[in-house]
Design a protein around this motif. Structure first.
Motif: not given
Lengths: 232, 210
Positions: A134-135, B45, B50-51, B53, B158, B160
């Protein structure tokens, strides 16, 4: 009247040459082999004469047994499961001597290795792997591939591996050995033949499983996110 | 529906066709274009950290029109330079993380546009304007050898966008983008494997570019 011969069981192989004699029958009685169907009189068959016989008898029509040169019977022919000699000594296909390979099964053992290598594979769980993807930077993901089992175990291969909980492995040709272990003896690595297009994943106890390379896919974020198992 | 067809072709095939005249887009065309951009945003996406904006439709639509008009000005050399004032206006909204991401959905194609316009004089007003625009959108202009004039805080704040930004810096070996915060983040990303991801990178030398 017929001749009866008795051999020790260990000489059973010598009967192979008698398959061509018509009427000859054999039976097993404990450690002994009995032969019957040999005519009395005439020229003795050389193949029969050469047998390592333990006892020789002549049986009369009521199957009394007379030892050679004796006129007094010493017993009766036992009731046995008589078989034609062809059935008693079946033909076996010969084993080719040359060329060929002799495969001897060898139990693969692993032992602690004194040599340190960089790890190449990580067995972790799908939840941890998904959380990482995810990251994680794409730079780190693009060097990795992964395969997932139905139980939700994830095998990640490549370098550098992510710092996730699980077991790590290092490579040896097509084998993945638990970190800190090597084959015992190490020369087994050169002798072992892994199935093509597979990775052999070893446990410390020597058990292994073959994982087809085709089951691995590049660690794209979308691929990880869309991976589902029955345990998800 | 020339504008939405332009976007549809760009997103699906990477090829574009523009009109031979600077006609305005009608409302239906703009609405259809906004839907295409939203669809692209959803698809993108899936591959992004993740995350990310949210989508700023206005910013994305501005970038899409800017791209369309830029290609027209590159191709239709007979157009007067003064017309750029009307058709290539800078973005007037807030330059936050959402705008950075939304504009990038279109401006990630600035690289091919620069190559496409390489036959034009470097002093040409169009080339100057394109360079200024690229410098204003640092996320989209990595690797174009353009010193950014924009604040990169919306990107670096941010998680991401920072990850995407660093991935692009590494992929393009873009030393011009390595400020102090980028160097720290880059060290975290590459860890002990700097030589694998960016062979020969020396952080000490990077301070000269700051």
């Amino acid at each position: 009247m017929e001749k009866i011969l008795v051999l020790e069981n260990k000489y059973g192989d010598t009967l192979g040459g008698l398959r061509g004699i018509p009427g000859l029958k054999a039976a097993t009685d404990g450690d002994l082999i009995w032969l019957r169907g040999i005519a009395v009189g005439g020229t003795p068959d050389k193949r029969i004469a050469s047998l390592p016989v333990l006892h020789r008898y002549t049986a009369d029509p009521v199957e009394r047994l007379f030892p050679d040169q004796q006129k007094t019977p010493t017993g009766k022919l036992p009731k046995l499961d008589w078989q034609p000699i062809k059935a008693f000594v079946p033909i076996e296909l010969p084993v080719s001597a040359m060329p060929g390979k002799l495969f001897l099964p060898v139990t693969i053992r692993l032992s602690r290795s004194a040599v340190v290598q960089e790890v190449f594979a990580l067995m972790t769980d799908l939840k941890s792997w998904k959380a990482y993807a995810e990251t994680a930077a794409g730079t780190r993901l693009q060097t990795l591939s992964f395969a997932v089992s139905g139980k939700g175990e994830v095998l990640v291969i490549g370098r550098p591996l992510p710092q996730l909980p699980g077991k790590t492995f290092w490579p040896r040709d097509q084998m993945l050995l638990p970190s800190g272990y090597d084959l015992d003896p190490p020369v087994l690595g050169a002798l072992a033949e892994a199935p093509k297009e597979t990775l052999m994943l070893f446990e410390p106890d020597g058990n292994w499983q073959a994982i087809p390379i085709a089951h691995f896919q590049p660690a794209r974020r979308s691929a990880v996110r869309l991976t589902e198992t029955g345990h998800d | 529906m020339q504008f939405s067809e332009f976007l549809n072709s760009l997103f699906s095939e990477g090829r574009v066709t523009v009109a031979r005249a600077l006609a305005d887009f009608n409302a239906a065309d703009l609405e259809a274009s906004a839907r295409l951009i939203a669809e692209l945003d959803r698809t993108e996406r899936l591959e992004m950290p993740a995350e990310l904006p949210g989508l700023n439709k206005d910013a994305a639509l501005w970038a899409a029109q800017y791209l369309y008009r830029s290609i027209q000005f590159v191709l239709l050399r007979e157009l007067e330079a003064e017309l750029m004032e009307n058709y290539l206006q800078p973005y007037t909204g807030t330059l936050d993380d959402s705008a950075m991401w939304s504009v990038d959905l279109l401006f990630r194609h600035l690289g091919p546009l620069f190559k496409f316009s390489s036959g034009i004089s470097p002093d040409d007003p169009l080339v100057q304007r394109l360079k200024e625009t690229a410098a204003a959108w640092p996320l989209s202009s990595v690797g174009l050898n353009i010193q950014t004039i924009a604040d990169t805080q919306p990107i670096l704040n941010n998680a991401a966008l920072k990850t995407i930004y660093l991935d692009r810096i590494i992929a393009h070996r873009d030393l011009t983008r390595l400020g102090e915060r980028e160097q720290v983040a880059l060290t975290e990303t590459m860890g002990l494997y700097q030589e694998q991801f960016w062979p020969g990178l020396e952080f000490n030398e990077l301070t000269k570019h700051d």
